[in-house]
Design a protein around this motif. Structure first.
Motif: not given
Length: 82
Positions: A56-60
């Motif tokens: 899960v990407l939380l901060d690009y």
């Protein structure tokens, strides 16, 4: 509670015989990346035995990624896939 894009995607996947997700990115209307809501996390966990391993990407900007199982610790349904 509405029907999030993630759950719509999951429903479409299931309709078409798919049940595994490798990675997910949730994006707000302003383009910012956020963690999926709790209902979406639960829906993803129920898909398959290894769903806790979904990235899960939380901060690009920082490329911060977490496993779904870290966002949903002590999940109630772990034993159902035993």
């Amino acid at each position: 509670m509405g029907m999030c894009a993630e759950r719509n995607a999951i429903a479409n996947m299931l309709t078409n015989g798919e049940s595994q997700i490798e990675k997910i990115v949730a994006v707000l209307s302003d383009g910012s990346v956020v963690a999926p809501c709790g209902v979406c996390r639960e829906s993803m966990m129920q898909l398959a035995k290894d769903s806790g391993e979904i990235d899960v990407l939380l901060d690009y900007e920082e490329r911060k990624v977490s496993k779904l199982k870290e966002l949903l610790p002590n999940w109630w349904g772990s034993s159902r896939f035993s």
